[in-house]
Design a protein around this motif. Structure first.
Motif, PDB file in Angstrom:
ATOM      1  N   PRO A  70       0.754  -1.393  -0.184  1.00  0.00           N
ATOM      2  CA  PRO A  70      -0.063   0.147   0.086  1.00  0.00           C
ATOM      3  C   PRO A  70       0.957   1.416  -0.034  1.00  0.00           C
ATOM      4  CG  PRO A  70      -0.005  -1.094   2.144  1.00  0.00           C
ATOM      5  CD  PRO A  70       0.625  -1.973   1.214  1.00  0.00           C
ATOM      6  N   ARG A  71       2.041   1.122   0.204  1.00  0.00           N
ATOM      7  CA  ARG A  71       3.045   2.474   0.452  1.00  0.00           C
ATOM      8  C   ARG A  71       4.282   2.245  -0.580  1.00  0.00           C
ATOM      9  NH1 ARG A  71       2.341   6.859   0.877  1.00  0.00           N
ATOM     10  NH2 ARG A  71       3.987   7.233   2.278  1.00  0.00           N
ATOM     11  N   LEU A  95      -3.092  -1.428   7.231  1.00  0.00           N
ATOM     12  CA  LEU A  95      -3.472  -0.987   5.771  1.00  0.00           C
ATOM     13  C   LEU A  95      -3.012  -2.047   4.882  1.00  0.00           C
ATOM     14  CD1 LEU A  95      -5.145   1.238   4.145  1.00  0.00           C
ATOM     15  CD2 LEU A  95      -2.798   2.313   3.855  1.00  0.00           C
ATOM     16  N   ALA A 140      -3.294  -3.521   0.627  1.00  0.00           N
ATOM     17  CA  ALA A 140      -3.874  -2.993  -0.721  1.00  0.00           C
ATOM     18  C   ALA A 140      -4.168  -4.163  -1.741  1.00  0.00           C
ATOM     19  CB  ALA A 140      -3.003  -1.979  -1.351  1.00  0.00           C
ATOM     20  N   THR A 188      -6.562  -0.249  -7.698  1.00  0.00           N
ATOM     21  CA  THR A 188      -6.041  -0.710  -6.367  1.00  0.00           C
ATOM     22  C   THR A 188      -6.978  -0.473  -5.262  1.00  0.00           C
ATOM     23  OG1 THR A 188      -3.580  -0.138  -6.762  1.00  0.00           O
ATOM     24  CG2 THR A 188      -4.438  -0.026  -4.584  1.00  0.00           C
ATOM     25  N   THR A 189      -7.349  -1.361  -4.377  1.00  0.00           N
ATOM     26  CA  THR A 189      -8.365  -1.245  -3.418  1.00  0.00           C
ATOM     27  C   THR A 189      -7.783  -1.092  -2.281  1.00  0.00           C
ATOM     28  OG1 THR A 189     -10.018  -1.978  -5.016  1.00  0.00           O
ATOM     29  CG2 THR A 189     -10.514  -2.261  -2.498  1.00  0.00           C
ATOM     30  N   HIS A 190      -8.102  -0.302  -1.253  1.00  0.00           N
ATOM     31  CA  HIS A 190      -7.333  -0.138  -0.011  1.00  0.00           C
ATOM     32  C   HIS A 190      -8.343  -0.849   0.949  1.00  0.00           C
ATOM     33  CE1 HIS A 190      -4.716   2.790  -1.961  1.00  0.00           C
ATOM     34  NE2 HIS A 190      -3.809   1.985  -0.883  1.00  0.00           N
ATOM     35  N   TRP A 223      -8.739  -1.335   5.420  1.00  0.00           N
ATOM     36  CA  TRP A 223      -8.242  -0.909   6.739  1.00  0.00           C
ATOM     37  C   TRP A 223      -8.639  -2.072   7.641  1.00  0.00           C
ATOM     38  CZ3 TRP A 223     -11.918   2.525   9.833  1.00  0.00           C
ATOM     39  CH2 TRP A 223     -11.204   2.885  11.161  1.00  0.00           C
TER      40      TRP A 223
END
Length: 299
Positions: free
Chosen positions: A47-48, A62, A64, A122-124, A126
């Motif tokens: 995700p980063r 998080l 992704a 891209t789907t995040h 949490w």
């Protein structure tokens, strides 16, 4: 970073899976681009862009999901197949049979796939292991289910279910409009949708329009119910609540933006600070919303 939409699921709290364990589970299904013969692939990505599949800030996680889909319209496949079938008919003197057409269509698809454009998405997601939230940042329930299905396939013995409340959003939102009174901590904003249950499903939408109590009561008395309602929580976050208990169009208001001061912070620190602020605020907002909907039913 702020999520724009919330498709809400529940997981056991406290969640027993650590970030390190989750990283190992997701690593088994890492995203790989489509091959020349694949229409779609899905897998987990960082995700980063750090190489880590789980980004963690103060126990909040998080992750992704990356999806690649080839854009090859059925109309294009059908037209090329039709043209090839006409050529074959001309050569052999009779139209191709059903099986021959099926094989021809598959052959055309295989030929066109390597030249098709790709769409990356891209789907995040949490994950709050402390309070038991699993939130997918998409507006579409089907896309949220895609992410959940892959997560269930990736993580051994994962328990997750959609959020349920004692009172349905449909009934509660309708009641709030009839009473002209929002639940404690919330205000009703200017967007709403009222829909009838009948065969025609007559619908009235208010967009950036002050809701007149007499008008909304008249529509409700005629058999309509509130299916979407714009609201603000504690003057901090505005959103739209739907009949399916999804939350859309989330926007942090000025009071929160002022608390997210980027002064003298690099991108990584700013991202982590915003993520921590977002998860803290949304956790409190979700708790208040669940309470306003009568709480969660006893197991």
């Amino acid at each position: 970073m702020w999520f724009h939409n919330l498709q809400i699921y529940r997981i056991p709290a406290p969640w027993a899976i650590s970030a390190e364990q989750l990283e190992a589970f997701l690593a088994k299904r890492v995203f790989a681009p489509c091959s020349s013969l694949e229409m779609q692939t899905q897998g987990w990505t960082s995700p980063r862009d750090s190489g880590q599949l789980v980004h963690i800030v103060d126990r909040q996680m998080l992750i992704a999901l990356r999806t690649e889909k080839k854009l090859l319209p059925a109309s294009v496949i059908n037209q090329v197949t039709k043209d090839r079938a006409a050529e074959i008919e001309s050569e052999q003197g009779f139209a191709p049979g059903r099986k021959q057409l099926k094989d021809l269509k598959e052959q055309v698809t295989d030929e066109l796939l390597p030249r098709a454009f790709s769409q990356l998405r891209t789907t995040h997601v949490w994950i709050d292991p402390v309070n038991g939230w699993l939130i997918v940042d998409v507006s579409s329930p089907s896309r949220a289910e895609d992410a959940l299905k892959l997560l269930l396939a990736s993580v051994d013995k994962l328990e997750a279910s959609g959020l349920r409340t004692v009172h349905s959003p449909l009934t509660s939102m309708t009641d709030w409009l009839v009473a002209d009174e929002a639940p404690s901590g919330f205000t009703v904003d200017q967007d709403t949708e009222l829909r009838a249950n009948g065969e025609g499903k007559a619908t009235v939408r208010y967009i950036r329009h002050t809701l007149e109590v007499d008008d909304t009561r008249r529509h409700i008395a005629a058999g309509k119910q509130c299916t979407r309602l714009a609201m603000t929580w504690n003057d901090r976050i505005s959103f739209v609540l739907t009949e399916g208990l999804a939350i859309k169009r989330i926007a942090p208001l000025d009071v929160i933006k002022e608390e997210s001061d980027p002064t003298n912070r690099n991108d990584s620190e700013r991202f982590d600070g915003d993520f921590l602020l977002m998860t803290g605020e949304l956790n409190k907002m979700l708790n208040d919303l669940v309470f306003a909907l009568g709480g969660e039913p006893a197991v």
